[in-house]
Design an enzyme around this catalytic site. Structure first.
Site, mmCIF file in Angstrom:
data_model
loop_
_atom_site.group_PDB
_atom_site.id
_atom_site.type_symbol
_atom_site.label_atom_id
_atom_site.label_comp_id
_atom_site.label_asym_id
_atom_site.label_seq_id
_atom_site.Cartn_x
_atom_site.Cartn_y
_atom_site.Cartn_z
ATOM 1 N N SER A 35 0.945 -1.192 0.121
ATOM 2 C CA SER A 35 -0.046 -0.058 0.073
ATOM 3 C C SER A 35 0.773 1.315 0.017
ATOM 4 O O SER A 35 1.979 1.332 0.534
ATOM 5 C CB SER A 35 -0.965 -0.132 1.306
HETATM 6 C C1 LIG Z 1 -3.756 -3.747 -0.300
HETATM 7 S S1 LIG Z 1 -3.270 -5.623 -0.088
HETATM 8 C C2 LIG Z 1 -2.667 -5.309 1.886
HETATM 9 C C3 LIG Z 1 -1.351 -4.463 1.833
HETATM 10 C C4 LIG Z 1 -0.556 -4.884 3.224
HETATM 11 N N1 LIG Z 1 -1.414 -4.688 4.365
HETATM 12 C C5 LIG Z 1 0.690 -4.765 3.464
HETATM 13 O O1 LIG Z 1 1.113 -4.187 4.181
HETATM 14 O O2 LIG Z 1 1.272 -5.113 2.198
HETATM 15 C C6 LIG Z 1 -4.604 -6.317 0.306
HETATM 16 C C7 LIG Z 1 -4.506 -7.984 0.496
HETATM 17 O O3 LIG Z 1 -5.986 -8.272 1.107
HETATM 18 C C8 LIG Z 1 -5.816 -9.745 0.755
HETATM 19 N N2 LIG Z 1 -7.344 -9.973 0.863
HETATM 20 C C9 LIG Z 1 -8.178 -9.978 -0.217
HETATM 21 N N3 LIG Z 1 -9.442 -10.606 0.571
HETATM 22 C C10 LIG Z 1 -9.039 -10.912 1.608
HETATM 23 C C11 LIG Z 1 -9.806 -11.604 2.523
HETATM 24 N N4 LIG Z 1 -11.204 -11.919 2.510
HETATM 25 N N5 LIG Z 1 -9.151 -11.870 3.805
HETATM 26 C C12 LIG Z 1 -8.078 -11.773 3.983
HETATM 27 N N6 LIG Z 1 -7.090 -11.088 3.117
HETATM 28 C C13 LIG Z 1 -7.847 -10.606 1.931
HETATM 29 C C14 LIG Z 1 -5.183 -9.514 -0.768
HETATM 30 O O4 LIG Z 1 -5.011 -10.943 -1.049
HETATM 31 C C15 LIG Z 1 -4.213 -8.650 -0.620
HETATM 32 O O5 LIG Z 1 -2.880 -9.383 -0.350
#
Ligand SMILES: C[S@@+](CC[C@H](N)C(=O)[O-])C[C@H]1O[C@@H](n2cnc3c(N)ncnc32)[C@H](O)[C@@H]1O
Length: 397
Positions: free
Chosen positions: A104
């Protein structure tokens, strides 16, 4: 891959943190200290994906650590796509179409962490571990023993775990669907989603102790995603408001349908023809409170606006959902009424126009004047302190 000669990580990290402070994203000295303990290059994987500048066709290409672009962008205030197409790039030569995970943007990370209003010793659940960078920041601020993070994609979860471990942080990491929270470690003082919800899972409220906060990007296919902060009460319900912008990818189970608007319009469907006096772009481009109200009152709505290229000033607004509903409104400069066509079991334009008129009739309130209550029965959107209900979204259950 070692740090390239002449690339001073400490100086670059300090410069990025200073920039976050100067732009107002980072104001809390304790979060500043945490950011300085988390070198971003230890979390961003090799490769990242970037727009294919050569072909400029909307696809992305992998860019590895051997490319100066990787290093420059890791220490800049940009979000970096770290996975495309759920890990299997759809194009040739590893070219990717859709970003499915990212590191992000640091300024958004800072703003979200500050919106979380943590205090020492608090226990936090993060949804969406991805690179592990945010989990490292939470660990640096609160202690890894107070941090739980869940990631749905096993390959990403492993990448995040390895990066966190190598950097010396070992929070509790779970592989699974974060829409159910992580009940075995509940209750939490704070739940932070780093992925956007169209339907905010009630489990997040249920697993937060009374007095705690849930912070999540929240939106829909019509209105821009905002950062929703909910106060969790004693009675199993939570209420709050949008406190900022938060353009994030959707929870995996809540993704938007792929493809352009035309994939969702059945041009052969029987249409109902009518006319409207409301200029369609006034509705579709009103932004702010109008967009928020239409998005809440007409669930599932999406839009596309096309301008004629012949200089006539004519355009068509398309409204559609993914279940066969659509409407088009043709704008012609100088006309008193505009042609409307609607197909499917509901009248999408009528509903959109009614929502817009409702917003006008209430004195055009801004997005900040609306609030949200989430309880076991679903999510209710209301206006002002009077709690006049705007919309009840029971699919949030
Ligand atoms: C924008 S990224 C998060 C960035 C992260 N917090 C970082 O520090 O790099 C969003 C993440 O949410 C995950 N995601 C999507 N749906 C999800 C769910 N239902 N449960 C857990 N993770 C999920 C995606 O696979 C993705 O890796």
């Amino acid at each position: 891959m070692p740090v390239p000669p002449g690339f001073d990580v400490d100086a670059r990290l300090a410069a990025l943190v200073d920039q976050l402070q100067e732009t107002g994203a980072l104001t809390d000295p304790q979060w500043r200290e945490a950011f300085l303990k988390v070198p971003r290059h230890r979390f961003v994987p090799d490769p990242v994906w970037a727009d294919d500048g050569v072909r400029g066709d909307g696809w992305m290409v992998p860019v590895g650590q051997d490319d100066p672009y990787w290093w420059e962008n890791v220490y800049a205030d940009f979000a970096l796509p770290t996975q495309v197409d759920d890990g299997i790039p759809e194009g040739e030569d590893e070219r990717g179409r859709y970003t499915t995970s990212s590191a992000s943007q640091p300024s958004r990370v800072a703003a979200m962490l500050e919106a979380l209003q943590v205090e020492d010793g608090m226990r936090v659940l993060e949804i969406g571990t991805a690179t592990g960078c945010n989990a490292a920041l939470l660990s640096a601020r609160l202690g890894a023993e107070n941090v739980t993070s869940i990631e749905i994609d096993p390959a990403l979860a492993e990448q995040g775990r390895a990066a966190l471990h190598a950097a010396g942080w070992d929070p509790c990491l779970v592989v699974g669907d974060g829409t159910a929270g992580v009940p075995e470690c509940a209750p939490y003082d704070r739940v932070l989603a780093t992925v956007a919800a169209k339907r905010v899972p009630y489990a997040w409220v249920e697993q937060t102790r009374p007095g705690g906060l849930v912070v999540t990007p929240w939106g829909n296919d019509y209105a821009a995603t905002g950062l929703l902060r909910l106060d969790v009460g004693e009675n199993g319900s939570a209420w709050g408001r949008i406190v900022g912008d938060a353009p994030f990818m959707w929870l995996r189970s809540q993704r938007s349908a792929k493809g352009p608007w035309s994939d969702h319009v059945d041009f052969e469907a029987p249409v109902r023809a009518s006319r409207t006096t409301v200029e369609p772009a006034l509705v579709a481009e009103a932004g702010g409170g109008a967009e928020f109200v239409v998005g809440a009152m007409v669930p599932g709505l999406a839009r596309a606006l096309f301008h004629a290229e012949d200089g006539s000033g004519e355009y068509t607004l398309w409204l559609y959902d993914t279940a066969g509903l659509w409407a088009s409104v043709d704008y012609v400069p100088g006309a008193e009424k505009y042609a409307v066509e609607q197909a499917g079991p509901r009248d999408l334009w009528e509903e959109t126009e009614a929502a817009y008129r409702w917003w006008q009739g209430r004195g055009r309130p801004g997005q900040g004047e609306f609030g949200v209550t989430l309880d076991r029965d679903g999510l209710r959107v209301w206006l002002g302190a009077a709690e006049e209900t705007v919309a009840v979204l029971t699919e949030h259950r």
